[in-house]
Design a protein around this motif. Structure first.
Motif, PDB file in Angstrom:
ATOM      1  N   VAL A  89     -14.827  17.968 -32.347  1.00 27.14           N
ATOM      2  CA  VAL A  89     -15.295  16.583 -32.324  1.00 27.14           C
ATOM      3  C   VAL A  89     -15.979  16.293 -33.654  1.00 27.14           C
ATOM      4  CG1 VAL A  89     -15.540  16.493 -29.827  1.00 27.14           C
ATOM      5  CG2 VAL A  89     -17.487  17.200 -31.222  1.00 27.14           C
ATOM      6  N   THR A  90     -15.949  15.046 -34.064  1.00 23.60           N
ATOM      7  CA  THR A  90     -16.527  14.681 -35.356  1.00 23.60           C
ATOM      8  C   THR A  90     -17.561  13.577 -35.206  1.00 23.60           C
ATOM      9  OG1 THR A  90     -14.788  13.054 -35.800  1.00 23.60           O
ATOM     10  CG2 THR A  90     -14.421  15.314 -36.587  1.00 23.60           C
ATOM     11  N   SER A  91     -18.429  13.516 -36.192  1.00 21.06           N
ATOM     12  CA  SER A  91     -19.431  12.457 -36.271  1.00 21.06           C
ATOM     13  C   SER A  91     -19.579  12.098 -37.744  1.00 21.06           C
ATOM     14  CB  SER A  91     -20.774  12.940 -35.699  1.00 21.06           C
ATOM     15  OG  SER A  91     -21.773  11.941 -35.847  1.00 21.06           O
ATOM     16  N   THR A  92     -19.362  10.833 -38.065  1.00 24.22           N
ATOM     17  CA  THR A  92     -19.471  10.390 -39.451  1.00 24.22           C
ATOM     18  C   THR A  92     -20.755   9.603 -39.634  1.00 24.22           C
ATOM     19  OG1 THR A  92     -17.073  10.311 -39.702  1.00 24.22           O
ATOM     20  CG2 THR A  92     -18.378   9.081 -41.297  1.00 24.22           C
TER      21      THR A  92
ATOM     22  N   ALA B 124     -22.668   4.445 -48.651  1.00 26.57           N
ATOM     23  CA  ALA B 124     -22.590   3.208 -47.883  1.00 26.57           C
ATOM     24  C   ALA B 124     -23.103   2.050 -48.728  1.00 26.57           C
ATOM     25  CB  ALA B 124     -23.416   3.329 -46.604  1.00 26.57           C
ATOM     26  N   THR B 125     -22.581   0.852 -48.456  1.00 27.27           N
ATOM     27  CA  THR B 125     -23.008  -0.349 -49.170  1.00 27.27           C
ATOM     28  C   THR B 125     -24.521  -0.527 -49.069  1.00 27.27           C
ATOM     29  OG1 THR B 125     -20.883  -1.420 -48.794  1.00 27.27           O
ATOM     30  CG2 THR B 125     -22.776  -2.853 -49.254  1.00 27.27           C
ATOM     31  N   ASN B 126     -25.146  -0.848 -50.225  1.00 23.50           N
ATOM     32  CA  ASN B 126     -26.599  -1.015 -50.249  1.00 23.50           C
ATOM     33  C   ASN B 126     -26.956  -2.103 -51.250  1.00 23.50           C
ATOM     34  OD1 ASN B 126     -29.241  -0.483 -49.522  1.00 23.50           O
ATOM     35  ND2 ASN B 126     -29.518   1.024 -51.156  1.00 23.50           N
TER      36      ASN B 126
ATOM     37  N   ASN C 261     -21.560   7.275 -36.658  1.00 24.95           N
ATOM     38  CA  ASN C 261     -21.647   5.914 -37.214  1.00 24.95           C
ATOM     39  C   ASN C 261     -23.072   5.486 -37.542  1.00 24.95           C
ATOM     40  OD1 ASN C 261     -18.885   5.217 -37.338  1.00 24.95           O
ATOM     41  ND2 ASN C 261     -18.868   4.754 -35.143  1.00 24.95           N
ATOM     42  N   GLN C 262     -23.998   6.422 -37.616  1.00 23.75           N
ATOM     43  CA  GLN C 262     -25.354   6.066 -38.019  1.00 23.75           C
ATOM     44  C   GLN C 262     -25.440   5.986 -39.544  1.00 23.75           C
ATOM     45  OE1 GLN C 262     -27.935   5.292 -35.776  1.00 23.75           O
ATOM     46  NE2 GLN C 262     -26.108   5.290 -34.467  1.00 23.75           N
ATOM     47  N   GLN C 263     -26.402   5.192 -40.038  1.00 28.33           N
ATOM     48  CA  GLN C 263     -26.585   5.018 -41.475  1.00 28.33           C
ATOM     49  C   GLN C 263     -28.013   5.414 -41.848  1.00 28.33           C
ATOM     50  OE1 GLN C 263     -26.589   1.182 -44.237  1.00 28.33           O
ATOM     51  NE2 GLN C 263     -24.518   1.656 -43.488  1.00 28.33           N
TER      52      GLN C 263
ATOM     53  N   THR D 204     -20.836  11.449 -44.948  1.00 24.94           N
ATOM     54  CA  THR D 204     -20.432  12.802 -44.562  1.00 24.94           C
ATOM     55  C   THR D 204     -19.833  12.791 -43.164  1.00 24.94           C
ATOM     56  OG1 THR D 204     -22.229  13.745 -45.891  1.00 24.94           O
ATOM     57  CG2 THR D 204     -21.225  15.182 -44.244  1.00 24.94           C
ATOM     58  N   THR D 205     -18.711  13.495 -43.031  1.00 22.11           N
ATOM     59  CA  THR D 205     -18.130  13.709 -41.703  1.00 22.11           C
ATOM     60  C   THR D 205     -18.504  15.107 -41.246  1.00 22.11           C
ATOM     61  OG1 THR D 205     -16.272  12.219 -42.097  1.00 22.11           O
ATOM     62  CG2 THR D 205     -16.010  13.859 -40.360  1.00 22.11           C
ATOM     63  N   LEU D 206     -19.215  15.171 -40.136  1.00 24.75           N
ATOM     64  CA  LEU D 206     -19.583  16.451 -39.557  1.00 24.75           C
ATOM     65  C   LEU D 206     -18.647  16.771 -38.410  1.00 24.75           C
ATOM     66  CD1 LEU D 206     -22.571  14.973 -40.381  1.00 24.75           C
ATOM     67  CD2 LEU D 206     -23.131  17.409 -40.069  1.00 24.75           C
TER      68      LEU D 206
END
Length: 655
Positions: free
Chosen positions: A532-535, A642-644, A454-456, A515-517
């Motif tokens: 396990v995933t991290s998006t 992501a929204t910018n 969930n980091q941007q 990206t989903t890792l």
């Protein structure tokens, strides 16, 4: 038995065949019930014959004008071309020669069964045959003709093909005037009845049938029935039954012949065609099954699931196999080998707990049942297949109790799916059979993490991702995958390797999209697989600038573009392109001490990613405004980034 018949009629509808196929259920898997798909395939059935002395099987292909030779397991040995319109095959008693009825070439072709070469061609002086062929009494017999003009001919293989006496026509004399065969008759022989041929009308007008004694070289009618449909209501198949008393019609009706006449003498369950072994055992085609019956039995010894259409069937003379041509209506047809046809297939069951704990004992139990008594002390082989032993590990054999039941205990050393295979090797009367039971054996859940969920990040940022694996049993390998948003980019493996002494595996990735890792651990025999995933979210790259102003100057600490009230202002934007993407432009005016939105509008983004938006002339002075370009995840036409919000560009409108 040499089945030389080739049925021209089919009385079973496709719907009936489908129902029969659907009703065929096998409750146990019998070892060796059939071979794998054979390499022998023909476009159109041109006959099937078994050469016992040489151990070969011959299949005619009427469409391709050839005869295929196979070994007893159904493997292709070779091809004999140039047999025009082959419709039927027969083998000499000594197995040295195969005879083919070449309807298209109006000849009987002799083939050396060993070398697969044509040794002789006997011209048949007719344009309507030969149709069916049989070998008996030292001669080759064939039928020919059409519409009350059919008859029986013979070839003397001891004579040269150029000898005008080598081929003799018109050898069948009607016992009753004008009551013979309408079309070329089907023919059948049996090794147990040398010098005897069974014949039956293959047309739609009669169901004439007869038995001929050809042992002297001159046919003599033993029995004959003129086709008034009183016996069989049409004939598609006739088989000579050993014992000198019966023929089998359409795989169903047993017609006895005595005093020169045919009378009903029992039947098998409804069938379509058959082949009869030298001891009288019947292999019957019925819908989607091939069933084997002992002589005069009403319950099959065993059954095989079959294709919708089986035009030809033949026994190996030692009864160890049945050969069948199988396929769909109209072909093609493949040679299939059915093994152990005279052995009863016992029923073998195995049950085990659906789940179990690794390292703790479990019990497998079941039952072996058969129509005949099991030998005392019957033993079953047991194999355990798991992650430790993927090829299988033999366990101690288990002895069957007097009532057929058995049980054994085992302590599975590995987790995951554990398969216990129980096998019976068979006996003289019983076929081999095996079955299996699966157990889900527990494994521990590994500790696995992946950072930065969930980091941007900004567009183009390179980020290091680290997977951490806790202390596991054997496997220390982790894979890291990246799956970018958007359907045009695949899920890609970034790195695979053994974690370091701290349990970590790291990889760096330059981010241009959300990206989903995934960190993937395959597990081992004691540890379960885990993913396990991290998006992570990546802000789109975008910028905006103004043009058309007469100067830039600050008002307070903010830089403004200064425009005359009658001059057009142009807003220049740049945004990373993605198919279907739109940019949002926000416009605000300073009023009453605060910024107020007066317009917010989406514009389609061109493939270049650059756009010029003409704001026009304000028409009045003393206006302060600002404008920016915005990407909104989802609302801008995609969710790839992501929204910018872009930076505000400020305008000051003067005279």
């Amino acid at each position: 038995m040499k089945n030389t018949t080739r049925a021209r009629r089919r009385t079973v509808s496709a719907a009936m065949v489908a129902v029969a196929m659907g009703a065929s259920v096998l409750t146990a898997s019998a070892a060796g019930t059939a071979s794998a798909a054979s390499a022998v395939t023909v476009t159109r059935d041109g006959g099937l014959a078994v050469d016992a002395p040489l151990g070969r099987v011959f299949v005619g292909d009427e469409a391709n004008n050839s005869v295929e030779a196979a070994d007893t397991s159904g493997n292709l040995i070779g091809t004999v071309p140039g047999i025009t319109g082959v419709t039927s095959l027969a083998v000499s008693d000594d197995g040295s020669t195969v005879y083919a009825a070449a309807f298209g070439g109006n000849e009987i072709v002799a083939i050396d069964a060993k070398t697969l070469t044509v040794t002789a061609r006997y011209v048949v002086p007719t344009t309507k045959g030969p149709q069916y062929v049989a070998f008996s009494g030292g001669k080759v017999w064939f039928t020919y003709g059409d519409q009350w003009d059919s008859n029986l001919g013979s070839v003397d293989p001891a004579k040269d093909p150029s000898d005008p006496t080598a081929v003799t026509m018109g050898q069948f004399t009607d016992p009753y005037p004008n009551q013979g065969f309408w079309n070329p008759a089907l023919m059948s022989t049996n090794p147990a009845e040398p010098g005897v041929i069974a014949m039956a009308d293959s047309g739609m007008s009669t169901d004439s049938e007869g038995v001929l004694d050809v042992s002297s070289g001159t046919p003599k009618v033993v029995a004959f029935h003129f086709g008034d449909y009183s016996l069989n209501n049409g004939i598609d198949d006739i088989q000579l039954v050993p014992g000198g008393t019966q023929v089998l019609i359409n795989g169903t009706n047993r017609d006895a012949y005595a005093n020169g006449k045919f009378t009903p003498d029992g039947s098998y369950p409804q069938g379509q065609s058959a082949a009869v072994a030298p001891d009288g055992t019947v292999a019957q085609v019925a819908g989607g099954e091939i069933s084997v019956y002992r002589p005069a039995a009403s319950v099959p010894l065993r059954s095989y699931a079959a294709s919708p259409v089986t035009p030809s069937l033949a026994w190996a003379p030692d009864e160890s196999r049945i050969y069948a041509l199988e396929g769909q209506e109209g072909g093609p047809f493949t040679l299939r080998v059915l093994t152990d046809p005279t052995k009863t297939v016992p029923t073998l069951t195995a049950s085990a707990p659906s789940s179990a704990t690794r390292g703790k004992a479990l019990t497998v139990k079941g039952k072996l049942s058969a129509a005949t008594a099991l030998p005392a002390g019957t033993r079953l082989a047991v194999t355990r297949t798991d992650l430790d032993s993927p090829q299988g590990k033999a366990l101690a054999p288990v002895t069957v109790n007097s009532d057929g039941t058995y049980s054994f205990t085992d302590t599975p050393p590995a987790g995951g799916t554990v398969t216990y295979t129980v096998s019976y090797a068979g006996s003289g009367a019983l076929a081999a059979v095996s079955t299996s039971a699966k157990v889900a054996v527990s494994r521990t859940t590994p500790s696995l993490t992946l950072n930065d969920n969930n980091q941007q990040y900004g567009y183009g940022t390179t980020v290091t991702f680290t997977a951490h694996l806790g202390s596991e049993y054997k496997n220390k390998v982790v894979q890291i995958w990246a799956n970018p948003y958007g359907g045009d980019k695949p899920n890609t493996e970034l790195k695979s390797g053994t974690v370091n002494s701290s349990g970590n595996l790291s990889v760096s990735l330059r981010l241009t999209r959300n990206t989903t890792l995934s960190a993937v651990y395959a597990g081992d025999d004691r540890t379960a697989p885990r993913t396990v995933t991290s998006t992570v979210y990546t802000r789109v790259w975008e910028s905006g600038s103004l043009s058309g102003q007469y100067r830039n100057a600050k008002i307070g600490s903010t830089e403004y573009a200064w425009f005359h009230k009658n001059s057009d202002a142009v807003f220049n934007t740049t945004m990373m392109y993605y198919p279907g993407r739109k940019e949002r432009v926000d416009f605000q005016v300073y009023s009453g001490g605060s910024w107020r939105t007066t317009n917010s509008q989406y514009f389609a983004l061109p493939p270049s990613g650059d756009a010029k938006i003409n704001l026009g002339a304000a028409g009045q002075a003393n206006i302060k405004a600002r404008i920016r370009v915005v990407y909104v995840q989802g609302s801008s036409g995609d969710d790839v980034n992501a929204t910018n919000n872009g930076a505000w560009q400020y305008l000051n409108i003067t005279n």
